[in-house]
Design a protein around this motif. Structure first.
Motif, PDB file in Angstrom:
ATOM      1  N   UNK B 204       0.838  -1.086  -0.058  1.00  0.00           N
ATOM      2  CA  UNK B 204       0.405   0.060  -0.249  1.00  0.00           C
ATOM      3  C   UNK B 204       0.916   0.970  -0.134  1.00  0.00           C
ATOM      4  N   UNK B 205       0.373   2.455   0.496  1.00  0.00           N
ATOM      5  CA  UNK B 205       1.559   3.480   0.155  1.00  0.00           C
ATOM      6  C   UNK B 205       0.011   4.415   1.055  1.00  0.00           C
ATOM      7  N   UNK B 206       1.301   5.652   0.954  1.00  0.00           N
ATOM      8  CA  UNK B 206       0.247   6.561   2.301  1.00  0.00           C
ATOM      9  C   UNK B 206       0.739   8.362   1.970  1.00  0.00           C
ATOM     10  N   UNK B 207      -0.111   9.241   2.239  1.00  0.00           N
ATOM     11  CA  UNK B 207       0.019  10.125   1.848  1.00  0.00           C
ATOM     12  C   UNK B 207       0.403  11.450   3.482  1.00  0.00           C
ATOM     13  N   UNK B 208       0.859  12.465   3.047  1.00  0.00           N
ATOM     14  CA  UNK B 208       1.860  12.987   4.126  1.00  0.00           C
ATOM     15  C   UNK B 208       0.666  14.899   3.867  1.00  0.00           C
ATOM     16  N   UNK B 209       1.364  15.464   4.965  1.00  0.00           N
ATOM     17  CA  UNK B 209       1.177  16.508   4.921  1.00  0.00           C
ATOM     18  C   UNK B 209       2.496  17.578   4.711  1.00  0.00           C
ATOM     19  N   UNK B 210       3.044  18.647   4.096  1.00  0.00           N
ATOM     20  CA  UNK B 210       4.354  19.794   4.264  1.00  0.00           C
ATOM     21  C   UNK B 210       3.818  20.265   4.749  1.00  0.00           C
ATOM     22  N   UNK B 211       4.999  21.316   4.776  1.00  0.00           N
ATOM     23  CA  UNK B 211       4.304  22.715   5.516  1.00  0.00           C
ATOM     24  C   UNK B 211       6.260  23.496   5.046  1.00  0.00           C
ATOM     25  N   UNK B 212       5.981  24.539   4.459  1.00  0.00           N
ATOM     26  CA  UNK B 212       6.996  25.508   4.028  1.00  0.00           C
ATOM     27  C   UNK B 212       6.608  26.497   5.303  1.00  0.00           C
ATOM     28  N   UNK B 213       7.601  27.399   5.092  1.00  0.00           N
ATOM     29  CA  UNK B 213       7.650  28.594   5.940  1.00  0.00           C
ATOM     30  C   UNK B 213       8.894  28.953   5.170  1.00  0.00           C
ATOM     31  N   UNK B 246      -4.629  23.042  -0.325  1.00  0.00           N
ATOM     32  CA  UNK B 246      -3.196  23.860   0.141  1.00  0.00           C
ATOM     33  C   UNK B 246      -3.398  24.750   1.087  1.00  0.00           C
ATOM     34  N   UNK B 247      -2.661  25.213   2.352  1.00  0.00           N
ATOM     35  CA  UNK B 247      -2.934  25.870   3.379  1.00  0.00           C
ATOM     36  C   UNK B 247      -2.241  27.339   3.112  1.00  0.00           C
ATOM     37  N   UNK B 248      -2.583  28.735   3.903  1.00  0.00           N
ATOM     38  CA  UNK B 248      -2.041  29.565   4.397  1.00  0.00           C
ATOM     39  C   UNK B 248      -2.232  29.675   5.585  1.00  0.00           C
ATOM     40  N   UNK B 249      -1.431  29.764   6.079  1.00  0.00           N
ATOM     41  CA  UNK B 249      -1.233  29.989   7.915  1.00  0.00           C
ATOM     42  C   UNK B 249      -2.260  29.315   8.304  1.00  0.00           C
ATOM     43  N   UNK B 250      -3.277  29.133   9.396  1.00  0.00           N
ATOM     44  CA  UNK B 250      -4.493  28.575   9.522  1.00  0.00           C
ATOM     45  C   UNK B 250      -5.176  27.839   8.621  1.00  0.00           C
ATOM     46  N   UNK B 251      -4.729  28.218   7.882  1.00  0.00           N
ATOM     47  CA  UNK B 251      -5.952  27.495   6.352  1.00  0.00           C
ATOM     48  C   UNK B 251      -7.318  26.550   7.148  1.00  0.00           C
ATOM     49  N   UNK B 252      -7.376  25.707   6.184  1.00  0.00           N
ATOM     50  CA  UNK B 252      -9.340  25.170   6.298  1.00  0.00           C
ATOM     51  C   UNK B 252      -9.593  25.693   7.982  1.00  0.00           C
ATOM     52  N   UNK B 253      -9.031  25.833   8.864  1.00  0.00           N
ATOM     53  CA  UNK B 253      -9.499  25.577  10.318  1.00  0.00           C
ATOM     54  C   UNK B 253      -9.560  26.692  10.527  1.00  0.00           C
ATOM     55  N   UNK B 254      -9.559  28.309   9.160  1.00  0.00           N
ATOM     56  CA  UNK B 254      -9.282  29.043   9.588  1.00  0.00           C
ATOM     57  C   UNK B 254     -11.250  29.425   9.716  1.00  0.00           C
ATOM     58  N   UNK B 255     -11.479  28.478   8.914  1.00  0.00           N
ATOM     59  CA  UNK B 255     -13.128  28.224   9.041  1.00  0.00           C
ATOM     60  C   UNK B 255     -13.533  28.225  11.074  1.00  0.00           C
ATOM     61  N   UNK B 256     -12.771  27.933  11.352  1.00  0.00           N
ATOM     62  CA  UNK B 256     -13.236  27.270  12.959  1.00  0.00           C
ATOM     63  C   UNK B 256     -13.521  28.916  14.122  1.00  0.00           C
ATOM     64  N   UNK B 291       6.076  38.979   8.578  1.00  0.00           N
ATOM     65  CA  UNK B 291       5.603  37.572   9.218  1.00  0.00           C
ATOM     66  C   UNK B 291       6.647  36.429   8.565  1.00  0.00           C
ATOM     67  N   UNK B 292       6.458  35.326   9.010  1.00  0.00           N
ATOM     68  CA  UNK B 292       7.096  33.777   8.893  1.00  0.00           C
ATOM     69  C   UNK B 292       5.635  33.441   7.945  1.00  0.00           C
ATOM     70  N   UNK B 293       6.080  33.299   6.703  1.00  0.00           N
ATOM     71  CA  UNK B 293       5.256  33.138   5.368  1.00  0.00           C
ATOM     72  C   UNK B 293       4.879  31.020   5.390  1.00  0.00           C
ATOM     73  N   UNK B 294       3.607  31.091   5.949  1.00  0.00           N
ATOM     74  CA  UNK B 294       3.489  29.743   6.259  1.00  0.00           C
ATOM     75  C   UNK B 294       2.288  28.822   4.926  1.00  0.00           C
ATOM     76  N   UNK B 295       2.828  27.647   4.467  1.00  0.00           N
ATOM     77  CA  UNK B 295       2.332  27.305   3.422  1.00  0.00           C
ATOM     78  C   UNK B 295       2.163  26.054   4.081  1.00  0.00           C
TER      79      UNK B 295
END
Lengths: 366, 366, 366, 366
Positions: B204-213, B246-256, B291-295
């Motif tokens: 099998x294979x697996x996904x991942x999340x990458x963060x770049x600052x 793709x998310x910037x800063x708080x990303x999808x959680x910004x909705x919360x 500030x730091x640019x967070x993706x």
């Protein structure tokens, strides 16, 4: 590669500020001979129009669109279509108070830093009012798609308000037009109403997640590798005010899937390939599969709120700010028609780009 | 608006397939006079190079980069820099088996439908091998940024593998280079190793999340409204193979978040504005705050897996497919240096674009 | 909007210098399924190749083209085609003498001023050697046009060398391949040979005028108002080294015509409109009429000459310069295949752009 | 790569037809903080305005420009500037007669063939009226150049009407504003007046040659090889209605020069290189030298004339046409301010593009 233009061959250039005389879009590259009436465009603008429920800004704008060029005898001529919307209810005095202060979480400070001056009246160019021009342009794209792609449709709706998600088991698309949230889950809509009333009363604001689905798009749209359909959709949605995340299909959750789960298995239907699932959101390798194209984006809460926030002023002095004006407690609601418009523009653009390169011929299967 | 070019004034055009003679990038618009050696570029390519741990493909490519133009006496000349990487270990025979079948979750079928033919050897142009050219181009961007922007740095790492998230409380940037996952949480890296061993063994294979600052970028980068810094970053990251969100800063959680939570409060520091938090991910109104640019971006699991999947073939017959070849069990790992490269390219592009328009002058505060 | 890329949907990016390892073109947006062999491209490169007569530079370059991507099983795949040509006979020592001096009439001084450094070996990027990449790319465009547009052909030739014009009354297209000047007037070619022998012996150089005619192009190509077919052709031809003027149809002489003379009268032929004359050069309002598309451009004399010229050096000292090296006494000759290539690229680009917008449907007459 | 947009970083998008409600330009990428008043723009529009002498169309348009966005408190904000000009004197009835016929030498037939429909009222989008939008945009470019480049100026004038050339020996720039032809040779202007009176009375029209000179531009502008300053100027001028030829410096006559004549010899002046002549027209290798930038273009005679011409109609029937309406007997006259405007836009664009890449630093000489 204009900063206020998007699209590759179907291109939209917008102009205008929140509190100037008006705003508009120059729509270029539209196929000729498409029937286009002002009333058709107005229909989409009316969905975005402010002041339609207590959950959106109370600014009263009719958002009446004028077609100033590119249409002759009711049909597009193939030359640029200029759509203009005049501002009518812009009370600049509302903004005098925030003239020298920066709203936290708002573009106030970055515009100032970049340009050395800013139109503080309602955010100027950074105002969500700019999206009216997108919706008008999106109407042109819809008219063209209706003519070029049979059975094509776009549907946008809210799937989350604040931390509260709609329940996909209860989705009924017929509900979308029946509540103030374009929500297919009627129950969720009721809860959101209560939640937003609370939010508004407490001088606060809430975020949201919008989902936009395009059905009936042909396979083969998208131009790898930097003109991927999903890359262009991501840019289009992220360019909408207050958006902080964009997802295609499974989106961020794709990271949690195993390879076996993620692979949408393929079988053969009467009209070509059929997929058992749609984790891909209708896009593989940047090219449409013919399945529904599914995009979601998160809209952050309005930064213009009545609760005092710590900030600085032009003189560099620390202070507090409270934003009175008339603001959406949840800008995500009015982002629904905007997301639909961007979807329409991106898909028409790729339809035309693909037709140019491939003559819309598709590789044969079976 | 080339489909294989990205950038506005610093522009990168890539070419090449997985199993052709090689691949490359033409880098245009680089400032002149930047010191650039092959060895500097190789350093970044070595990070992306396959076969470095048991968690990446066992294909053995040295990924040696050649500089074929645009550099004279060790310095960039301001004219196009062509970077070429030859393919050396391309065993085309591995692919003969999948020649007539479409891998579910892979671009096989969409390339076929769009173009009516496809280079089935290793995915041709849709292969993640194309990203080597991006990493080489990103090296040029880094060299220029090092020269133009003091204190600038970019750091990428994995924050999630499959459903398993790293713990931000345990982040130690010093750990990033010490494990096979570019993970700042050493403990998470250990768990991921076990999880991926299991995944690989089970075919099998697996996904991942990458963060770049990106740290140290000046305020004022980004060009509203369709050249917003976040819109360009979203397109850049979404154009990477297998990325679905793709998310910037708080990303999808910004909705919360509530409006009060979302507003990064501002105070005055010795060198200008200082922010109490960074939910914006360093971008407001499409313009950098300083500030730091967070993706962040989610990478789906590899679709080339050993577990049989239901599919169809060119004749339209239903069948099963098992992909042998040599594939990454988690392509997200090698996406880290690719995400860094895209960040570097987008930021240099916007640095130059902004300098053109504003002469890098900033609005005065205090 | 890359500086080293041209085209709108069929796009060509070139790289490389006169005395580096080689040069090349990335050709993007080509329709898929076009038969393309290296030999077909080589045929056009051989026409531009130096050292074919005593009237061109004696540098010996085979100009062998390699196809490194975008072609699979003999057909274009729709993805970028990289064409590379290695430099083999670059004697850098020839240039050591002019390292610190600027040739009058040459880009030496402007490259230095703009970039603060320059590749003095053979002009680096400013060398006419760059045009080999255009010719290779033009070959791809020709292959596509041959497939898409029946009866299409492009023919280039010299109509003037120095002050000596060919005589249109004596034009015989069959002569073009029979003399060293691609000249349809055999007599003029003889006179030019004598004139250029004289020119060369006296350590001087001569200018020329090239005419390129495309026959069989459909009406409707060109995209008003800033993508006019003639505007794109003008840019394409003016971008060729040493070109100082571009004309469409009657060209500069159009100023001398009266309105009655200028109007190409229209009658009805068996297959649509027929014109009594072609002062328009096949383009009205930026759109092709279906007549021959006629472009001319003037090429100035080579600035690298054996006669001493007054100049300055890097230190700002006044001095004299004599350019030895190996230079074309009349660069206009080898500009013929380059002009043809640019015509092919521009026309294919507009064919695809028009097909995208209009589906190649034409307004009915009769 | 919009068809109705030009420029690379300073970009102008125009819209509008001859007989619609109006026309306009969206000007994007202007530096912020430039003082800009409506009156400054009006000054340039007034020079292009019809009906100023008996040699231009008698249509009465005030051509009043409105600034609808992008300017705040009298200064540009860095966001798009929308300039609009309403049509006031459009007598559509004048055109009913030519509704079904194609004027020879006019875009009537090509618009019909390309788009399958056309706005026959005054040529619609193909009308020279579109150039009013360019002149407005050019005014913005001039304002920015005035601020950024000290001693910068642009001067346009006619050098030929019909076959009659002005005499450069008699040039007196002070005469330009004193005659109806913007002609620096007062005597030529008198002859042209007589010639054009004759032409007009005989129901005919005449061509012209316009020369535009920019003084004070810095060296280093222009981006080889497909963004050469001369290539961009050639496209800009050729995109103006009725232009059939473009020349830089010696232009087509460069073909007649010997290498020794063509080389503008260089010596050292107090502020850098000084040239003995300017056959290059201020551009070498696509980059400005710092000398005057000299462009000429030929404008063909108006195709709308009172003398009957043979043509066909929509039904494919052969017929004759006489164009009454109100037309310029010599459109070249009003092309002067248009050529100036295009020069201003192209130079500002390259100034900003160069500043982005090189920070406006120049290689040191001496």
């Amino acid at each position: 590669m204009s900063k206020n233009t998007f699209g590759r061959v179907f291109q939209v250039t917008t102009w205008g500020e929140s509190h100037g005389p008006g705003l508009g879009a120059v729509v270029d590259g539209c196929p000729p001979g498409i029937a286009l009436e002002k009333e058709f465009l107005q229909r989409w603008l009316d969905r975005r129009k402010p002041g339609q429920s207590r959950f959106t800004t109370q600014r009263r704008e009719k958002d009446e669109v004028e077609i100033l060029s590119g249409v002759f005898d009711g049909k597009t001529t193939g030359t640029p279509i200029h759509l203009m919307i005049r501002n009518t209810d812009h009370r600049s005095k509302d903004y005098s108070e925030i003239r020298d202060k920066f709203r936290p979480g708002h573009a106030d400070i970055t515009y100032w830093q970049k340009y050395g001056l800013r139109d503080y009246r309602g955010g100027g160019r950074s105002s969500a009012r700019e999206t009216a021009a997108r919706v008008a342009a999106g109407g042109v794209a819809r008219a063209a798609l209706d003519s070029l792609v049979p059975q094509f449709s776009i549907k946008g709706y809210l799937v989350q308000v604040g931390p509260h998600r709609a329940n996909r088991q209860k989705f009924d698309l017929g509900q979308i037009e029946k509540n103030a949230f374009w929500c297919p889950d009627a129950e969720a809509a009721m809860h959101w109403a209560a939640f937003l009333d609370e939010t508004r009363k407490s001088g606060n604001s809430a975020g949201a997640v919008v989902e936009v689905v395009a059905s009936g798009a042909p396979p083969g749209l998208g131009a790898p590798v930097y003109g991927k359909l999903d890359a262009d959709l991501a840019a289009a949605m992220m360019s909408i005010n207050a958006v902080k995340g964009v997802e295609i299909g499974a989106g961020m959750d794709a990271a949690c899937l195993s390879g076996t789960e993620n692979a949408d298995e393929i079988s053969m239907g009467p009209n070509g390939p059929v997929y058992d699932s749609n984790r891909a959101g209708g896009i593989l390798g940047g090219i449409s599969t013919g399945q529904d194209i599914v995009v979601r984006f998160a809209v952050k809460p309005t930064s213009s709120i009545l609760t005092p926030r710590k900030t600085i002023d032009l003189a560099g002095e620390e202070t507090e700010i409270v934003t009175k004006g008339r603001h959406d407690p949840c800008v995500g609601i009015r982002a629904v028609p905007v997301g639909e418009a961007m979807m329409a523009c991106v898909l028409l653009d790729h339809f035309l780009l693909d037709r140019g390169q491939t003559d819309s011929k598709r590789g044969k299967i079976g």
